[in-house]
Design a protein around this motif. Structure first.
Motif, PDB file in Angstrom:
ATOM      1  N   LEU A 154      -9.213  -6.722 -14.698  1.00 59.96           N
ATOM      2  CA  LEU A 154     -10.187  -7.561 -15.408  1.00 59.96           C
ATOM      3  C   LEU A 154      -9.705  -8.996 -15.511  1.00 59.96           C
ATOM      4  CD1 LEU A 154     -11.168  -5.120 -18.289  1.00 59.96           C
ATOM      5  CD2 LEU A 154     -12.512  -5.673 -16.276  1.00 59.96           C
ATOM      6  N   GLU A 155      -8.417  -9.170 -15.730  1.00 63.12           N
ATOM      7  CA  GLU A 155      -7.866 -10.511 -15.919  1.00 63.12           C
ATOM      8  C   GLU A 155      -7.903 -11.324 -14.632  1.00 63.12           C
ATOM      9  OE1 GLU A 155      -3.647 -12.645 -17.246  1.00 63.12           O
ATOM     10  OE2 GLU A 155      -3.956 -10.491 -17.546  1.00 63.12           O
ATOM     11  N   HIS A 156      -7.616 -10.670 -13.495  1.00 59.15           N
ATOM     12  CA  HIS A 156      -7.523 -11.395 -12.223  1.00 59.15           C
ATOM     13  C   HIS A 156      -8.791 -11.277 -11.377  1.00 59.15           C
ATOM     14  CE1 HIS A 156      -3.278 -12.380 -12.738  1.00 59.15           C
ATOM     15  NE2 HIS A 156      -3.104 -11.168 -13.207  1.00 59.15           N
ATOM     16  N   HIS A 157      -9.786 -10.513 -11.856  1.00 61.45           N
ATOM     17  CA  HIS A 157     -11.074 -10.410 -11.172  1.00 61.45           C
ATOM     18  C   HIS A 157     -10.914  -9.942  -9.717  1.00 61.45           C
ATOM     19  CE1 HIS A 157     -12.842 -12.446 -14.614  1.00 61.45           C
ATOM     20  NE2 HIS A 157     -11.934 -13.391 -14.493  1.00 61.45           N
ATOM     21  N   VAL A 158     -10.212  -8.848  -9.541  1.00 64.01           N
ATOM     22  CA  VAL A 158     -10.058  -8.274  -8.205  1.00 64.01           C
ATOM     23  C   VAL A 158     -10.790  -6.937  -8.138  1.00 64.01           C
ATOM     24  CG1 VAL A 158      -7.847  -9.397  -7.780  1.00 64.01           C
ATOM     25  CG2 VAL A 158      -7.885  -7.148  -8.853  1.00 64.01           C
ATOM     26  N   ASP A 159     -11.144  -6.521  -6.928  1.00 66.02           N
ATOM     27  CA  ASP A 159     -11.860  -5.270  -6.712  1.00 66.02           C
ATOM     28  C   ASP A 159     -10.847  -4.148  -6.480  1.00 66.02           C
ATOM     29  OD1 ASP A 159     -13.459  -3.184  -6.031  1.00 66.02           O
ATOM     30  OD2 ASP A 159     -14.484  -4.181  -4.366  1.00 66.02           O
ATOM     31  N   PRO A 160     -10.712  -3.208  -7.437  1.00 65.95           N
ATOM     32  CA  PRO A 160      -9.695  -2.149  -7.288  1.00 65.95           C
ATOM     33  C   PRO A 160      -9.964  -1.233  -6.103  1.00 65.95           C
ATOM     34  CG  PRO A 160     -11.141  -1.660  -9.142  1.00 65.95           C
ATOM     35  CD  PRO A 160     -11.478  -3.056  -8.680  1.00 65.95           C
ATOM     36  N   THR A 161     -11.220  -1.155  -5.646  1.00 66.57           N
ATOM     37  CA  THR A 161     -11.516  -0.261  -4.525  1.00 66.57           C
ATOM     38  C   THR A 161     -10.968  -0.793  -3.208  1.00 66.57           C
ATOM     39  OG1 THR A 161     -13.660  -1.322  -4.095  1.00 66.57           O
ATOM     40  CG2 THR A 161     -13.620   0.504  -5.679  1.00 66.57           C
ATOM     41  N   LYS A 162     -10.548  -2.067  -3.190  1.00 68.91           N
ATOM     42  CA  LYS A 162     -10.017  -2.667  -1.969  1.00 68.91           C
ATOM     43  C   LYS A 162      -8.495  -2.795  -2.008  1.00 68.91           C
ATOM     44  CE  LYS A 162     -14.253  -5.294  -1.126  1.00 68.91           C
ATOM     45  NZ  LYS A 162     -14.853  -6.640  -0.937  1.00 68.91           N
ATOM     46  N   ILE A 163      -7.870  -2.181  -3.011  1.00 68.80           N
ATOM     47  CA  ILE A 163      -6.417  -2.283  -3.161  1.00 68.80           C
ATOM     48  C   ILE A 163      -5.772  -0.981  -2.702  1.00 68.80           C
ATOM     49  CG2 ILE A 163      -4.519  -2.631  -4.791  1.00 68.80           C
ATOM     50  CD1 ILE A 163      -6.410  -4.201  -6.554  1.00 68.80           C
ATOM     51  N   ARG A 164      -4.765  -1.092  -1.885  1.00 63.54           N
ATOM     52  CA  ARG A 164      -4.006   0.091  -1.456  1.00 63.54           C
ATOM     53  C   ARG A 164      -2.890   0.349  -2.464  1.00 63.54           C
ATOM     54  NH1 ARG A 164      -3.395   2.923   3.142  1.00 63.54           N
ATOM     55  NH2 ARG A 164      -4.737   1.462   4.270  1.00 63.54           N
ATOM     56  N   GLY A 165      -2.935   1.500  -3.126  1.00 64.50           N
ATOM     57  CA  GLY A 165      -1.956   1.824  -4.154  1.00 64.50           C
ATOM     58  C   GLY A 165      -0.612   2.217  -3.563  1.00 64.50           C
ATOM     59  N   THR A 166       0.449   1.758  -4.213  1.00 61.31           N
ATOM     60  CA  THR A 166       1.810   2.096  -3.775  1.00 61.31           C
ATOM     61  C   THR A 166       2.517   3.009  -4.761  1.00 61.31           C
ATOM     62  OG1 THR A 166       2.712   0.118  -4.858  1.00 61.31           O
ATOM     63  CG2 THR A 166       2.012  -0.102  -2.555  1.00 61.31           C
ATOM     64  N   GLY A 167       1.805   3.388  -5.839  1.00 64.95           N
ATOM     65  CA  GLY A 167       2.412   4.251  -6.840  1.00 64.95           C
ATOM     66  C   GLY A 167       2.397   5.707  -6.419  1.00 64.95           C
ATOM     67  N   LYS A 168       2.792   6.555  -7.339  1.00 62.38           N
ATOM     68  CA  LYS A 168       2.843   7.986  -7.069  1.00 62.38           C
ATOM     69  C   LYS A 168       1.450   8.517  -6.758  1.00 62.38           C
ATOM     70  CE  LYS A 168       4.484  12.356  -9.014  1.00 62.38           C
ATOM     71  NZ  LYS A 168       5.099  13.028 -10.161  1.00 62.38           N
ATOM     72  N   ASP A 169       1.360   9.351  -5.712  1.00 61.21           N
ATOM     73  CA  ASP A 169       0.086   9.927  -5.271  1.00 61.21           C
ATOM     74  C   ASP A 169      -0.929   8.852  -4.891  1.00 61.21           C
ATOM     75  OD1 ASP A 169       1.080  12.498  -5.738  1.00 61.21           O
ATOM     76  OD2 ASP A 169       0.408  12.465  -7.824  1.00 61.21           O
ATOM     77  N   GLY A 170      -0.422   7.675  -4.480  1.00 57.00           N
ATOM     78  CA  GLY A 170      -1.318   6.608  -4.059  1.00 57.00           C
ATOM     79  C   GLY A 170      -1.990   5.863  -5.185  1.00 57.00           C
ATOM     80  N   ARG A 171      -1.506   6.020  -6.416  1.00 55.29           N
ATOM     81  CA  ARG A 171      -2.119   5.340  -7.557  1.00 55.29           C
ATOM     82  C   ARG A 171      -1.850   3.836  -7.492  1.00 55.29           C
ATOM     83  NH1 ARG A 171      -3.800   8.289 -11.822  1.00 55.29           N
ATOM     84  NH2 ARG A 171      -3.321   6.608 -13.276  1.00 55.29           N
ATOM     85  N   ILE A 172      -2.816   3.064  -7.972  1.00 57.50           N
ATOM     86  CA  ILE A 172      -2.681   1.612  -8.005  1.00 57.50           C
ATOM     87  C   ILE A 172      -1.782   1.222  -9.177  1.00 57.50           C
ATOM     88  CG2 ILE A 172      -3.919  -0.569  -8.294  1.00 57.50           C
ATOM     89  CD1 ILE A 172      -6.344   0.742  -7.053  1.00 57.50           C
ATOM     90  N   THR A 173      -0.800   0.382  -8.928  1.00 52.68           N
ATOM     91  CA  THR A 173       0.087  -0.119  -9.965  1.00 52.68           C
ATOM     92  C   THR A 173      -0.290  -1.550 -10.323  1.00 52.68           C
ATOM     93  OG1 THR A 173       1.718  -1.031  -8.427  1.00 52.68           O
ATOM     94  CG2 THR A 173       1.949   1.307  -9.011  1.00 52.68           C
ATOM     95  N   LYS A 174       0.299  -2.040 -11.401  1.00 56.91           N
ATOM     96  CA  LYS A 174       0.022  -3.414 -11.814  1.00 56.91           C
ATOM     97  C   LYS A 174       0.517  -4.395 -10.752  1.00 56.91           C
ATOM     98  CE  LYS A 174       0.704  -6.782 -15.504  1.00 56.91           C
ATOM     99  NZ  LYS A 174       1.391  -7.109 -16.768  1.00 56.91           N
ATOM    100  N   ASP A 175       1.664  -4.091 -10.117  1.00 57.87           N
ATOM    101  CA  ASP A 175       2.179  -4.971  -9.071  1.00 57.87           C
ATOM    102  C   ASP A 175       1.206  -5.048  -7.898  1.00 57.87           C
ATOM    103  OD1 ASP A 175       4.443  -5.563 -10.483  1.00 57.87           O
ATOM    104  OD2 ASP A 175       5.665  -3.996  -9.565  1.00 57.87           O
ATOM    105  N   ASP A 176       0.519  -3.927  -7.600  1.00 53.58           N
ATOM    106  CA  ASP A 176      -0.481  -3.943  -6.534  1.00 53.58           C
ATOM    107  C   ASP A 176      -1.619  -4.907  -6.862  1.00 53.58           C
ATOM    108  OD1 ASP A 176       0.977  -1.989  -5.196  1.00 53.58           O
ATOM    109  OD2 ASP A 176      -0.145  -0.337  -6.111  1.00 53.58           O
ATOM    110  N   VAL A 177      -2.046  -4.884  -8.121  1.00 51.04           N
ATOM    111  CA  VAL A 177      -3.133  -5.776  -8.552  1.00 51.04           C
ATOM    112  C   VAL A 177      -2.704  -7.235  -8.456  1.00 51.04           C
ATOM    113  CG1 VAL A 177      -4.630  -6.430 -10.473  1.00 51.04           C
ATOM    114  CG2 VAL A 177      -4.109  -4.025 -10.070  1.00 51.04           C
ATOM    115  N   LEU A 178      -1.466  -7.529  -8.933  1.00 54.53           N
ATOM    116  CA  LEU A 178      -0.976  -8.907  -8.890  1.00 54.53           C
ATOM    117  C   LEU A 178      -0.850  -9.394  -7.449  1.00 54.53           C
ATOM    118  CD1 LEU A 178       1.756  -8.776 -11.686  1.00 54.53           C
ATOM    119  CD2 LEU A 178      -0.569  -9.626 -11.847  1.00 54.53           C
TER     120      LEU A 178
END
Length: 447
Positions: A154-178
């Motif tokens: 919400l803060e950075h106004h990015v689309d989470p559906t376009k982010i490739r997660g690097t966390g466990k089980d492919g989860r999106i992390t805060k570093d991925d968002v940044l």
């Protein structure tokens, strides 16, 4: 064997919360202590961890439900697999008002200041839309995000559906968002000019513009528990206390000069910038010794005086104002105060403040100057008896030794409970702060 997941203890005097979001759905494998749901209380948002490793086989409560401490909200099968019936079950409980009704989009209740999500096309089929690589999605097609990650989105106004997660089980992390936000900003700077969004092929351009120009929209969003609590406490303060505000101004020249002179040495030694807040916390501690009623509170027909200063620092968080407490601030150094405030500010933005971080407090400082406020009348934080409001620094003409000079000035406001603090005491308290800020040496030699 299934193990019940219960609502954990949420802190002193808190008996219930709102189930804000399911971080896992039925059929998901979970590890021990892995968060499976997010609960919103009157003060903070907390994660509910899985008590064991296994498979989440049933969700008893649904998002938006009010759940009491100790209530069962889910069950986990520790055998490591779901039963056939459970594997085919929907992740959300049966809706008694109509089967097949889509659940309310996540974040609609817990992030009222977020931009409303665009409605999906009527012909869309959520079940057929594949989830993006690296992200897990619910059956309604909404990506599951932890509270900290959701706030970053919400803060950075990015689309989470376009982010490739690097966390466990492919989860999106805060570093991925940044990283995605940084990439988006870089792309924006590199582009010569923003390209206009294409017009829908089936709709003429003139008709599209007319529809947007004539559109009148309304949106109803349920208040979060935190916002409801803030509203109730502020109104209770007005209804209970005899509030009065007195003002003064202070010349910030000496503090600005001290910061400029020692900022590099201070940062090198302590690993933190020297800010204005530590000067004001120390000045409040000094002034409270001369005017102890400002640091006191009323309990029934008794006045409780404190020989310590626990300062509540008002911090703006994504869901509203929070006031974490810097305890025994009167005994802390400048560096310790700055480090404590910086840590609270970081955790407030991430949504990781605990209830214990905001309990207590004998005096509050609110800095509206960071938002550009020139003057305000803050409201006390019960059961405290006073709050100091800081405001923006601006150059103004003032008379010094018979000469008109330009100085960096700040207005100070002290709102206090007149039942406990007299006007003379309030003015004296502000004057002591003014003297300490205009001559910081007083803070060192206790004058």
């Amino acid at each position: 064997m299934a193990t019940d997941v219960k609502v954990p203890a949420l802190g002193e005097s808190i008996t219930e919360g709102t189930l804000a979001q399911w971080l896992k759905k039925s059929g998901d494998t979970v590890a021990a202590d892995e968060p499976i749901a997010s609960l919103e209380t009157d003060k903070v948002t907390v994660d509910v961890p899985s008590p064991i490793a296994g498979v989440l086989t049933e969700t008893v409560a649904k998002e938006g439900d009010t759940v009491e401490v100790g209530a069962i909200i889910a069950r986990i099968n520790e055998s490591g697999s779901a039963t056939p019936a459970e594997q085919g079950a929907d992740s959300s409980p049966t809706n008694p008002s109509g089967a097949g009704e889509s659940p309310q989009p996540r974040g609609s209740e817990e992030a009222p200041d977020a931009e409303p999500a665009a409605p999906a096309p009527a012909t869309a089929e959520p079940a057929e839309a594949p989830a993006p690589a690296g992200a897990s999605a619910d059956q309604d097609g909404i990506t599951t995000l932890s509270p900290a990650v959701r706030r970053a989105v919400l803060e950075h106004h990015v689309d989470p559906t376009k982010i490739r997660g690097t966390g466990k089980d492919g989860r999106i992390t805060k570093d991925d968002v940044l990283a995605a936000a940084k990439s988006k900003e870089t792309s924006r700077e590199a582009a010569p000019a923003p390209s206009p969004e294409p017009e829908p092929a089936q709709q003429p351009k003139a008709q599209a513009k007319a529809a947007v120009a004539g559109e009148r929209r309304e949106e109803r969003v349920k208040m979060s528990r935190l916002r409801q609590t803030i509203a109730k406490r502020l109104k209770d303060a007005q209804d209970t206390a005899a509030l009065l505000t007195t003002f003064n101004d202070v010349d910030m020249s000496a503090v600005i000069d001290a910061r400029e002179r020692y900022k590099d040495l201070f940062a090198k030694k302590h690993g933190i910038k020297l800010g204005f807040m530590s000067f004001f916390v120390k000045a409040v501690a000094l002034a409270a010794r001369d005017v102890p009623s400002v640091n006191a509170s009323i309990e029934g027909d008794e006045i409780v005086y404190h020989d310590y200063l626990d300062v509540s620092i008002a911090v703006s968080a994504p869901k509203g104002l929070v006031v974490p407490v810097v305890r025994s601030a009167d005994a802390m150094s400048f560096a310790e105060i700055e480090l404590a405030i910086a840590e609270y500010g970081k955790r407030a933005k991430e949504g990781t403040l605990g209830i214990e971080d905001m309990q207590g407090g004998t005096f509050t400082i609110s800095n509206g100057g960071v938002f550009g406020s020139l003057m305000s009348t803050p409201i006390i934080n019960p059961p405290q008896s006073a709050v100091l409001g800081m405001h923006r620094i601006e150059d103004r003409p003032v008379a010094v030794d018979g000469q008109v000079v330009i100085r960096p000035m700040m207005y100070l406001a002290l709102t206090y409970d007149h039942r406990l603090v007299d006007g003379r005491e309030a003015v004296t308290f502000l004057v002591r702060i003014k003297e300490a800020i205009e001559d910081p040496t007083r803070l060192l030699i206790d004058l």
